[in-house]
Each structure stands twice: as structure tokens, then as C-alpha cells.
Design an enzyme around this catalytic site. Structure first.
Site, PDB file in Angstrom:
ATOM      1  N   GLN A   1     -39.215   8.068  60.271  1.00  0.00           N
ATOM      2  CA  GLN A   1     -39.808   9.203  60.976  1.00  0.00           C
ATOM      3  C   GLN A   1     -39.974   8.866  62.464  1.00  0.00           C
ATOM      4  OE1 GLN A   1     -40.546  12.317  59.652  1.00  0.00           O
ATOM      5  NE2 GLN A   1     -40.909  12.841  61.785  1.00  0.00           N
TER       6      GLN A   1
ATOM      7  N   LYS B   1     -41.716  16.460  53.685  1.00  0.00           N
ATOM      8  CA  LYS B   1     -40.433  15.946  53.187  1.00  0.00           C
ATOM      9  C   LYS B   1     -40.594  15.451  51.757  1.00  0.00           C
ATOM     10  CE  LYS B   1     -38.823  15.088  57.837  1.00  0.00           C
ATOM     11  NZ  LYS B   1     -38.597  14.190  58.970  1.00  0.00           N
TER      12      LYS B   1
ATOM     13  N   ASP C   1     -30.626  11.408  58.106  1.00  0.00           N
ATOM     14  CA  ASP C   1     -30.939  12.193  59.304  1.00  0.00           C
ATOM     15  C   ASP C   1     -29.690  12.452  60.161  1.00  0.00           C
ATOM     16  OD1 ASP C   1     -33.515  13.152  59.559  1.00  0.00           O
ATOM     17  OD2 ASP C   1     -34.339  11.258  60.300  1.00  0.00           O
TER      18      ASP C   1
END
Ligand code: NAP
Length: 280
Positions: free
Chosen positions: A95, A51, A118
Site C-alpha cells: 500500500q 481491499k 498493482d
């Protein structure tokens, strides 16, 4: 034919890079993504690194907060609170999975909805299901873009989704429904799974079971989207679909790796730019 996620994601990234390069002059800064990694899960470390690399490739500034596995919930929530309040931060990503003592729902709910790159915040999920503007979760969004890139219109098609997780199965089913497919969602209690998957014109598999979809489970001409990131008996990365036997029957199929994975990252970068632009 192969649905090449590497190629499509490269095109998305090139277009984002061109867009972001104009931001310093227009807005005085570039988008900024904060990534939080708790603990030392090896797979999570790889995802976080990829990422960060993706951000660098398109000119998004980013910082990774690496916290020890024993971080307490108040400590993590306090960091998220600081990032929520920081005007220089446009996107926050925690995460997953988190160490077991941390409440994933509470953590996600704490992220400011407008910085939730997200798309996991309940506000964004609700907006998706009510067809209101929202940040769409990266993997389902990437799947829809892959279909679009190949000119595959789900309208009127029978789509079958294997898996009903909050991060893949359910949101992709909703996006396919919004694109006017007729959608069936399957899971571990589904009876006669092969009978249902054989009816699919578009088959999305997000079960996390190595090579579980075999040639006898699909019909000729099916479009196959394999979300799985599994290990086969030799420890090699593979998908939920037995590519070797299914590909000859499919009209389109995603490889693993190089299919859905790169699209997820490209969509994360796109979501970060979207959050930046919305906050101006
Ligand atoms: P998950 O939370 O474990 O959900 C798996 C879903 O599949 C569940 O709904 C489960 O049903 C269903 N399922 C499992 N085995 C099944 C079977 N034998 N028959 C029918 N349904 C079955 O997994 P996830 O987070 O959605 O991830 C799925 C896979 O995608 C994993 O391999 C993951 O690594 C991968 N992934 C890839 C990306 C990417 O960017 N490429 C992103 C996210 C996830 P129940 O609900 O009944 O348990």
C-alpha cells in the site's frame, strides 16, 4: 447519465466470485493476495480494509501484513522476498504511500513481476507501453471498463487527461491511445487548461485538486471521469470535478464516491485472479 462504478464493479465481482468458486475443484485452491501496510496512515488503513473486504466478497484468500512505521528497508524487502518465493502467494500489494525513509521505487521493483497485482513494476509498465501482455494498473483499467460498460468507444474521440502521475494519468492516457482516442495530457505547467479541457469529448481528471474542473471548462456532451478523492471545504469527500455544475453539461459522468473508486478494487481482484491463473 451516471457512470455507476458501484453497479459495474458489483457485476465484475459477481462474475469473479462465480469463477473463483470453481477453482478449488479445478486447481485445488483459491487465489491468495498478500497486502503489506507500513505505518498507520488513516486513508491507507481504509483502502487496505476495503481491499480485504473485496477479496472476501469474491472468495480470494488474503492476508494483511501490518508493519510499524519505523520498519527498515531491508526488513520490508526481506518480507517481499519471502512472499515472492512462497508458491501459495499469487499477488503482492504494497500500500502506497510509504513512510519517507523507504524508497518506493526499490520496493516496487522488488515485487516479483508476475505477482505485481498493482501493475506498478517497471516490467509491467514497460510492457504496457510496448503493447505486450501485462498486468495493467487497477485505476486506469477500471476507467476503461467503465467507459466500455456504457458503450463509450474512445476511437477517434478527443480525450483530455488532467494529471500525469505514474499510477493514473500516464497509464490511462496510454490505454486511451491504444483505444484509438486522440489524447492530450495536461499538468501544472499546461497553459490555458480550460481551453484544452473544453475540447475534450472524454475528460479524465486525476489531479487531486478538489472541484478544480468547473462548468466553464467543459463542453456540452462531454464524458467526464473524475478520479479525484479529495475533501471539500467542509471536509466532505469530493472529486476533482465540481459535480453540481458540470453534470448538467455532461453526457456521462462518474460520481465521487461510487465512480472510479469501486472499479479500482474490482480490477485489483481481477488482476489477482489473472496472476493466479498465469502461475498455474
Ligand atoms: P498525483 O501523483 O499527485 O498527480 C497529480 C497530477 O495532477 C500531476 O501530474 C499534477 O501535475 C497534476 N495537477 C495537479 N494540479 C493540477 C492543476 N491545477 N492543473 C493541472 N494539472 C494539475 O496524484 P494521483 O496519484 O494521480 O491521484 C490523483 C487523484 O486521484 C487524487 O485525488 C487521488 O486521491 C485520486 N486517486 C483515486 C483513485 C481511485 O481509485 N479512485 C486511485 C488513485 C488516485 P504535475 O505533474 O505538473 O505536478
Amino acid at each position: 447519465m451516471i457512470l455507476d462504478g458501484k453497479q459495474v464493479s458489483s457485476a465484475i465481482k459477481a462474475s469473479l466470485a462465480a469463477q473463483v468458486s470453481t477453482f478449488p475443484e479445478k486447481y485445488g485452491r483459491v487465489p491468495n493476495l498478500a497486502v503489506i501496510l507500513v505505518g498507520e496512515d488513516p486513508a491507507s488503513q481504509v483502502y487496505v480494509r476495503n481491499k480485504a473486504r473485496g477479496c472476501e466478497a469474491v472468495g480470494i484468500s488474503n492476508s494483511t501484513y501490518r508493519l510499524p512505521a519505523e520498519t527498515t528497508e531491508p526488513e520490508l524487502l526481506s518480507l517481499i522476498g519471502q512472499l515472492n518465493a512462497d508458491p501459495a502467494v499469487d499477488g503482492i500489494l504494497v500500500q502506497l504511500p510509504l513512510p519517507r525513509h523507504l524508497d518506493e521505487h526499490k520496493v516496487i521493483e522488488t515485487i516479483a513481476m508476475e505477482k505485481d497485482v498493482d501493475g506498478f513494476h517497471p516490467g509491467n509498465v514497460a510492457a504496457l507501453w510496448q503493447k505486450r501482455p501485462c498486468i495493467v494498473a487497477c485505476t486506469p483499467k477500471g476507467i476503461m471498463k467503465l467507459l466500455e460498460s456504457a458503450g463509450i468507444d474512445p476511437c477517434g474521440k478527443r480525450a483530455v487527461v488532467v494529471g500525469r502521475s505514474n499510477i493514473v494519468g500516464l497509464p490511462v492516457a496510454k490505454l486511451l491511445l491504444d483505444a484509438n482516442a486522440t489524447v492530450t495530457v495536461c499538468h501544472t505547467r499546461t497553459k490555458n487548461l480550460p481551453e484544452i479541457t473544453r475540447q475534450a469529448e472524454i475528460l479524465v481528471v486525476a489531479a487531486g485538486r478538489a472541484k478544480m474542473v468547473t462548468a466553464d471548462m467543459v463542453s456540452d456532451g462531454v464524458v467526464v471521469i473524475d478520479v479525484g478523492m479529495d475533501r471539500d471545504e467542509d471536509g466532505k469527500l469530493c472529486g476533482d470535478v465540481d459535480y453540481g455544475s458540470v453534470a448538467p453539461k455532461a453526457s456521462w459522468i462518474t460520481p465521487v464516491p461510487g465512480g472510479v473508486g469501486p472499479m479500482t478494487i474490482a480490477c485489483l481482484l481481477e488482476n489477482t485472479v489473472q496472476c493466479f491463473l498465469r502461475r498455474l
